[in-house]
Write a protein that holds these residues in place. Structure first.
Motif, PDB file in Angstrom:
ATOM      1  N   SER A  22     -20.678  17.654 -32.714  1.00  0.00           N
ATOM      2  CA  SER A  22     -21.544  18.084 -33.808  1.00  0.00           C
ATOM      3  C   SER A  22     -21.125  19.480 -34.268  1.00  0.00           C
ATOM      4  O   SER A  22     -20.539  20.248 -33.494  1.00  0.00           O
ATOM      5  CB  SER A  22     -23.000  18.093 -33.349  1.00  0.00           C
ATOM      6  N   PRO A  23     -21.415  19.828 -35.522  1.00  0.00           N
ATOM      7  CA  PRO A  23     -21.017  21.142 -36.053  1.00  0.00           C
ATOM      8  C   PRO A  23     -21.541  22.327 -35.228  1.00  0.00           C
ATOM      9  O   PRO A  23     -20.901  23.375 -35.189  1.00  0.00           O
ATOM     10  CB  PRO A  23     -21.609  21.146 -37.467  1.00  0.00           C
ATOM     11  N   GLU A  24     -22.659  22.164 -34.558  1.00  0.00           N
ATOM     12  CA  GLU A  24     -23.210  23.240 -33.721  1.00  0.00           C
ATOM     13  C   GLU A  24     -22.314  23.570 -32.535  1.00  0.00           C
ATOM     14  O   GLU A  24     -22.417  24.646 -31.952  1.00  0.00           O
ATOM     15  CB  GLU A  24     -24.603  22.859 -33.179  1.00  0.00           C
ATOM     16  N   GLN A  25     -21.444  22.650 -32.167  1.00  0.00           N
ATOM     17  CA  GLN A  25     -20.621  22.818 -30.974  1.00  0.00           C
ATOM     18  C   GLN A  25     -19.258  23.470 -31.246  1.00  0.00           C
ATOM     19  O   GLN A  25     -18.499  23.697 -30.309  1.00  0.00           O
ATOM     20  CB  GLN A  25     -20.428  21.465 -30.287  1.00  0.00           C
ATOM     21  N   TYR A  26     -18.967  23.770 -32.499  1.00  0.00           N
ATOM     22  CA  TYR A  26     -17.717  24.447 -32.851  1.00  0.00           C
ATOM     23  C   TYR A  26     -18.040  25.856 -33.328  1.00  0.00           C
ATOM     24  O   TYR A  26     -18.802  26.020 -34.273  1.00  0.00           O
ATOM     25  CB  TYR A  26     -17.000  23.736 -34.004  1.00  0.00           C
ATOM     26  N   THR A  27     -17.417  26.840 -32.701  1.00  0.00           N
ATOM     27  CA  THR A  27     -17.507  28.180 -33.275  1.00  0.00           C
ATOM     28  C   THR A  27     -16.289  28.395 -34.161  1.00  0.00           C
ATOM     29  O   THR A  27     -15.252  27.740 -33.985  1.00  0.00           O
ATOM     30  CB  THR A  27     -17.553  29.295 -32.207  1.00  0.00           C
ATOM     31  N   ILE A  28     -16.438  29.308 -35.090  1.00  0.00           N
ATOM     32  CA  ILE A  28     -15.304  29.633 -35.956  1.00  0.00           C
ATOM     33  C   ILE A  28     -14.179  30.228 -35.107  1.00  0.00           C
ATOM     34  O   ILE A  28     -13.000  29.980 -35.358  1.00  0.00           O
ATOM     35  CB  ILE A  28     -15.740  30.585 -37.091  1.00  0.00           C
ATOM     36  N   GLY A  29     -14.545  30.960 -34.061  1.00  0.00           N
ATOM     37  CA  GLY A  29     -13.545  31.511 -33.144  1.00  0.00           C
ATOM     38  C   GLY A  29     -12.703  30.425 -32.500  1.00  0.00           C
ATOM     39  O   GLY A  29     -11.488  30.586 -32.332  1.00  0.00           O
TER      40      GLY A  29
END
Length: 144
Positions: free
Chosen positions: A70-77
C-alpha cells in the motif's frame, strides 16, 4: 545533492500507480501518456522497481504493473535510495561510520550532518500516501 531524472521519474511513476490503482494492472504505456515520460525510460525504471519488489509484474494481454504494498508502506526515501543510492550530501556521511581522516578538525562536518538530518527527516517520513493526499488536495482546489 541533486535528484536525477531517474529518481524523480521513479517517484512520479509510483505516485501515478498509487493514484490509478483500480486493482487492475497498469500499463507502462498509460503511465507514459499521463506523465509525459518516454515509455522506454519508464521500462528501465520499472525494471529497478520490480527487482526490488516495489512493484509486481503481471504478464499477459491485460498485464502491467501493480504496487506490491500500500502507498503508506513506501517512503520517498526508499524510492530515491533505490534509484539514486545514498542521499548523503557529502561522501564522508555515506557509510555508517565516518571514515574521513579530517573529521576531528572538520568545521563543516556539523553543517553537512545537519543537512543530512534535514533531508532524511523529510524523505524518510513522507510516504507515497502523503503524495496521494497532496495531489488530491491540489486537484480538489481546482474543482469548481
Amino acid at each position: 545533492m541533486k535528484i536525477s531524472t531517474k529518481g524523480r521519474y521513479a517517484v512520479r511513476m509510483m505516485l501515478d500507480m498509487a493514484l490509478n490503482n483500480t486493482g487492475e494492472p497498469i500499463r507502462i504505456k498509460d503511465i507514459s501518456s499521463r506523465q509525459n515520460i518516454s515509455d522506454k525510460y519508464l521500462e528501465q525504471i520499472v525494471s529497478i522497481l520490480n527487482k526490488a519488489g516495489f512493484v509486481k509484474s503481471i504478464r499477459g494481454p491485460q498485464g502491467g504493473y501493480k504496487l506490491s504494498k500500500s502507498p503508506e508502506q513506501y517512503t520517498i526515501g526508499m524510492i530515491l535510495r533505490l534509484t539514486e543510492g545514498s542521499l548523503a550530501p557529502v561522501a564522508c556521511l555515506e557509510d555508517e561510520v565516518n571514515q574521513c581522516d579530517r573529521q576531528d578538525e572538520c568545521v563543516t562536518l556539523l553543517l553537512w550532518k545537519k543537512l543530512d538530518t534535514a533531508i532524511k527527516s523529510i524523505v524518510d517520513t513522507t510516504t507515497l500516501a502523503d503524495l496521494v493526499d497532496w495531489h488530491n488536495q491540489k486537484t480538489d482546489h481546482y474543482i469548481i
